[in-house]
Design a protein around this motif. Sequence first.
Motif, PDB file in Angstrom:
ATOM      1  N   UNK A 249      -4.585  13.960   0.703  1.00 52.91           N
ATOM      2  CA  UNK A 249      -4.895  13.984  -0.723  1.00 52.91           C
ATOM      3  C   UNK A 249      -5.237  12.594  -1.248  1.00 52.91           C
ATOM      4  N   UNK A 250      -4.599  11.576  -0.680  1.00 51.87           N
ATOM      5  CA  UNK A 250      -4.780  10.217  -1.192  1.00 51.87           C
ATOM      6  C   UNK A 250      -5.986   9.506  -0.602  1.00 51.87           C
ATOM      7  N   UNK A 251      -6.540  10.035   0.469  1.00 48.46           N
ATOM      8  CA  UNK A 251      -7.548   9.300   1.227  1.00 48.46           C
ATOM      9  C   UNK A 251      -8.756   8.908   0.375  1.00 48.46           C
ATOM     10  N   UNK A 252      -9.204   9.768  -0.509  1.00 45.80           N
ATOM     11  CA  UNK A 252     -10.399   9.483  -1.313  1.00 45.80           C
ATOM     12  C   UNK A 252     -10.097   9.501  -2.812  1.00 45.80           C
ATOM     13  N   UNK A 253      -8.823   9.352  -3.163  1.00 49.05           N
ATOM     14  CA  UNK A 253      -8.432   9.450  -4.565  1.00 49.05           C
ATOM     15  C   UNK A 253      -9.032   8.340  -5.421  1.00 49.05           C
ATOM     16  N   UNK A 254      -9.234   7.146  -4.856  1.00 50.61           N
ATOM     17  CA  UNK A 254      -9.693   6.010  -5.651  1.00 50.61           C
ATOM     18  C   UNK A 254     -11.182   6.091  -5.987  1.00 50.61           C
ATOM     19  N   UNK A 255     -11.908   6.986  -5.344  1.00 51.91           N
ATOM     20  CA  UNK A 255     -13.332   7.118  -5.622  1.00 51.91           C
ATOM     21  C   UNK A 255     -13.662   8.253  -6.573  1.00 51.91           C
ATOM     22  N   UNK A 256     -12.651   8.886  -7.159  1.00 50.85           N
ATOM     23  CA  UNK A 256     -12.866   9.998  -8.084  1.00 50.85           C
ATOM     24  C   UNK A 256     -12.004   9.778  -9.325  1.00 50.85           C
ATOM     25  N   UNK A 257     -12.233  10.584 -10.349  1.00 51.00           N
ATOM     26  CA  UNK A 257     -11.424  10.511 -11.571  1.00 51.00           C
ATOM     27  C   UNK A 257     -10.597  11.788 -11.652  1.00 51.00           C
ATOM     28  N   UNK A 258      -9.419  11.737 -11.042  1.00 51.83           N
ATOM     29  CA  UNK A 258      -8.490  12.866 -11.112  1.00 51.83           C
ATOM     30  C   UNK A 258      -7.358  12.469 -12.042  1.00 51.83           C
ATOM     31  N   UNK A 259      -7.020  13.298 -13.028  1.00 51.67           N
ATOM     32  CA  UNK A 259      -6.048  12.880 -14.044  1.00 51.67           C
ATOM     33  C   UNK A 259      -4.628  12.832 -13.499  1.00 51.67           C
ATOM     34  N   UNK A 260      -3.783  11.979 -14.072  1.00 42.81           N
ATOM     35  CA  UNK A 260      -2.364  12.006 -13.722  1.00 42.81           C
ATOM     36  C   UNK A 260      -1.731  13.312 -14.171  1.00 42.81           C
ATOM     37  N   UNK A 261      -0.596  13.625 -13.611  1.00 45.07           N
ATOM     38  CA  UNK A 261       0.048  14.913 -13.880  1.00 45.07           C
ATOM     39  C   UNK A 261       0.354  15.104 -15.354  1.00 45.07           C
TER      40      UNK A 261
ATOM     41  N   UNK B  82       0.841  -1.209   0.000  1.00 43.57           N
ATOM     42  CA  UNK B  82       0.000   0.000   0.000  1.00 43.57           C
ATOM     43  C   UNK B  82       0.869   1.249   0.000  1.00 43.57           C
ATOM     44  N   UNK B  83       1.943   1.240   0.795  1.00 44.49           N
ATOM     45  CA  UNK B  83       2.845   2.394   0.826  1.00 44.49           C
ATOM     46  C   UNK B  83       3.462   2.642  -0.539  1.00 44.49           C
ATOM     47  N   UNK B  84       3.851   1.572  -1.224  1.00 43.81           N
ATOM     48  CA  UNK B  84       4.460   1.713  -2.546  1.00 43.81           C
ATOM     49  C   UNK B  84       3.459   2.265  -3.556  1.00 43.81           C
ATOM     50  N   UNK B  85       2.225   1.774  -3.512  1.00 42.29           N
ATOM     51  CA  UNK B  85       1.184   2.293  -4.404  1.00 42.29           C
ATOM     52  C   UNK B  85       0.895   3.757  -4.103  1.00 42.29           C
ATOM     53  N   UNK B  86       0.775   4.099  -2.823  1.00 36.92           N
ATOM     54  CA  UNK B  86       0.489   5.481  -2.447  1.00 36.92           C
ATOM     55  C   UNK B  86       1.607   6.428  -2.870  1.00 36.92           C
ATOM     56  N   UNK B  87       2.856   5.967  -2.748  1.00 34.92           N
ATOM     57  CA  UNK B  87       3.968   6.825  -3.147  1.00 34.92           C
ATOM     58  C   UNK B  87       3.952   7.062  -4.650  1.00 34.92           C
ATOM     59  N   UNK B  88       3.634   6.038  -5.429  1.00 31.71           N
ATOM     60  CA  UNK B  88       3.512   6.222  -6.879  1.00 31.71           C
ATOM     61  C   UNK B  88       2.395   7.213  -7.205  1.00 31.71           C
TER      62      UNK B  88
ATOM     63  N   UNK C 256      -1.535  13.236  -7.247  1.00 32.77           N
ATOM     64  CA  UNK C 256      -2.069  14.287  -6.383  1.00 32.77           C
ATOM     65  C   UNK C 256      -1.001  15.181  -5.768  1.00 32.77           C
ATOM     66  N   UNK C 257       0.270  14.721  -5.732  1.00 28.84           N
ATOM     67  CA  UNK C 257       1.292  15.497  -5.055  1.00 28.84           C
ATOM     68  C   UNK C 257       1.127  15.403  -3.546  1.00 28.84           C
ATOM     69  N   UNK C 258       1.865  16.156  -2.749  1.00 30.25           N
ATOM     70  CA  UNK C 258       2.928  17.053  -3.196  1.00 30.25           C
ATOM     71  C   UNK C 258       4.159  16.284  -3.654  1.00 30.25           C
ATOM     72  N   UNK C 259       4.880  16.875  -4.592  1.00 23.58           N
ATOM     73  CA  UNK C 259       6.069  16.226  -5.115  1.00 23.58           C
ATOM     74  C   UNK C 259       7.156  16.192  -4.049  1.00 23.58           C
ATOM     75  N   UNK C 260       8.206  15.458  -4.337  1.00 25.85           N
ATOM     76  CA  UNK C 260       9.316  15.337  -3.385  1.00 25.85           C
ATOM     77  C   UNK C 260      10.565  15.986  -3.958  1.00 25.85           C
ATOM     78  N   UNK C 261      10.379  17.113  -4.673  1.00 25.32           N
ATOM     79  CA  UNK C 261      11.500  17.722  -5.383  1.00 25.32           C
ATOM     80  C   UNK C 261      12.288  18.734  -4.552  1.00 25.32           C
ATOM     81  N   UNK C 262      11.922  18.896  -3.285  1.00 27.54           N
ATOM     82  CA  UNK C 262      12.638  19.818  -2.396  1.00 27.54           C
ATOM     83  C   UNK C 262      12.783  21.202  -3.025  1.00 27.54           C
TER      84      UNK C 262
END
Length: 800
Positions: free
Chosen positions: A697-709, A239-245, A251-257
């Motif tokens: 941001x990830x909590x309800x992401x699977x129930x909506x259609x939000x496009x990839x970046x 689950x952690x690996x899927x959420x990080x992807x 949804x972000x936030x990115x990890x680009x510092x």
Amino acid sequence: MSAAVPQVHNGNDSDSDDSDVAFAYLDFGGVDFGEDGEEVKEESNPSKISDADKPTREDIAAANAAANAPAVVEQVANLDLNASESDATNNASDDLPTASTAQNNLGSQPDNNSLDSLTIVADPNLAPSKADELLLDIEKERLLPHPLSGKQEPVDVAFGDDCSELNNVKSLFNLLENGQYADMLRSQIALDLFGIEIDGSDELSMVEQIKSKILAYFAVKATSESAIAKCQKLELLGIASLNLFLQLNYCGPSMDRGIKPEEGEVVAHPLDGINPHGMFESLAKKENEKAPSTFVSPLPLSASTPIPEEDESAPEGGNVPSNQATETVIVPLKETNTTNYFHNAVLSELAVDGEWPFQVCAAPYFLLLARSILSTLAEPNSPFRWWSSAKPSGSLVDALTGANESSASMFAAGASNLSSTSHWSARAIVAHRRLISTRRDDDDGEACPTLWNEAERTFSRCINDFCDNETAFKDSERNAFVASAIMLEWGLAQHHFRKSGRGKASFNKALEYSKLEVEVTGADGVRTKYQTKMTAQYLVRAKPNVSEADGNDTDAKNKAHVEKQMIKHDDVSDDALLLEKIRFENADDNVHFNLSIHDQSILLALCLDVKNDNPMDGLTGMQMFAYLARVLNQHDDWMVYATGLLERAWLECERTHGRERAILQIQALADQHSNRLTLTQSTFKSVEEDSAPAQDRLRHLHGIVYPPRWDMLRDLAERYAKLGIVTSAAELFEEIELWDDVVECYRIAGKSNKAEEVVRARLAEKETPSMYAALGDITNDPKCFERSLELSHGNYYDSH
């Protein structure tokens, strides 16, 4: 309307208990073997074997007992699982076809030495301990949809003080709920599992190496951990690996510092050591086939990844390890996804049915890891079944199966006790499908049949477990909530796979389970500030299940942060004509019931259904506006609200008065993925304090259609190009490596020199007909068109 629910066919009798033993049968593509084992060749395909000739559970159990060996691996040939033509016809109109059909054609048919053919029988003697039962209860409460998700009691309270043996699992749960996914993948359990390469790795795919590591984990006797606790740890890592992807790509936030980069400071990459893990270190260090003249990291870089200085002592053409960096360099986003050996190796394993994943996705290794772990846990009796084919040597198969019989049986027994693995595996399958770049107008739903079969099979288990089982939870309201959430996600899966109906029946079933009352009607109202005459307007009335809505109140501070995502008309222009909301003549129509976040997601799905069912004209847009207006009346969840804003912006782009606000709104939503300062994110406060954390941001992401970046940037670039803002469009196209569009935009902008520079840079990397044709258009050199025709064998039309 009730959705047709499949019965999962696993080769067992219908009245038998499937929890202990499951069998997988192989179809060897019509190959018949004689008594001496030699292949019998026939001019036509051999007839299918009859049901009477098929081995039964009792036959296989008796054979294993006679051999006095545990029934771990069974390979049975020539068993046909195809549904009859009449069954296929009867099921064609169902929302969910039978799962027996879904079990066919899982990738290429494996041979008798393929790891894909291994079947594990669960140990029937495994009995959950008291600690295991507590762990399973926590899993159902925390990892399955919950009406109070994000507002439940702390994990430490749920575990209590009497289960010190579960401290490792508790720490993983805490990290998961705090959004520290990279730390989870850097935990000791993850490093123990995936930190060291396995023997014979050259003969195995990356997926098979991960799955082999999982089974080997259960052969370790150094600890007293139960099989259930080990499976729970694996599920949390998946689950952690899927959420990080999803965090990096959706949804972000990115990890680009990019918040406050310090000049000259060397900071470790946030994904160092986990992208990839140590077991793939040698693969990650392999050079590109055509090494570029400048440094290209073997890992997808972040926006401020330290780029090492060139080392004269390094091998010629080789890459310098990132730990030798001496300065921080801010690099373009496109370099986070540059094509390199490891990146392409991962994408090649995620390719399905000849379809290649989108090239510029970030860190696809995390999706590969998640798919490998979750699919193994979801189907523990067939752990090596996956979306591709693999044919290692028979000796390697014998070595893996012979050494791990008892441990594999314990793994299957432990995994079969988990409740949420199929649900999370289904979510990973949908993410996998969305990664496949099949954005074609002629996509009729036939793309990626292998993934579709897996999705059917996995969702069917979820539906059987939670939608058809009214006793899955002691609380009937929780039963209904989980059933509604699963039907909603199943409907969205059909939408992403572009199947007939696009999930309409499932959306209606989710609505039925939720007990949400929705009415689409009309009422008099005004849209503009100076309008005096009332006109008919679409209106959506929604009345929720009161008890569910009461438990989803969001604090005022969080609502204020969520609402800041909106770009208002007055923010764009001082003389804006449109009102933010339609003002209805009847005061009661301006007051709305408080909806739960799940109910808002259902309304967004119904809005999507209107779009799928109707031509995109003015009337369709007005009906969709009514649904979106109802959702945007509340601002309880970051991503649900963002999805409503994005859908509204897409519709407003077609209007004269709303187009400017709409483009700025899309730009703002795209910017909130990044940690950098932008036009719409211009202060450190807006980046650090006014933004939602990853777990929210990830909590309800699977129930909506939000496009990839990448889809959002492509859409924004296309809209900029239509408005004549071609230079900005070119920069966005360049970020997602759509080079034909980059060149075209620069040409339209009159920047022929820049366009030629881009074309020559691409040709230096790889010669393509389109780039030579573009170069010919820029330079008017006929030799370029001739070369384009030569590369395309005379077929590239732009060169004629």
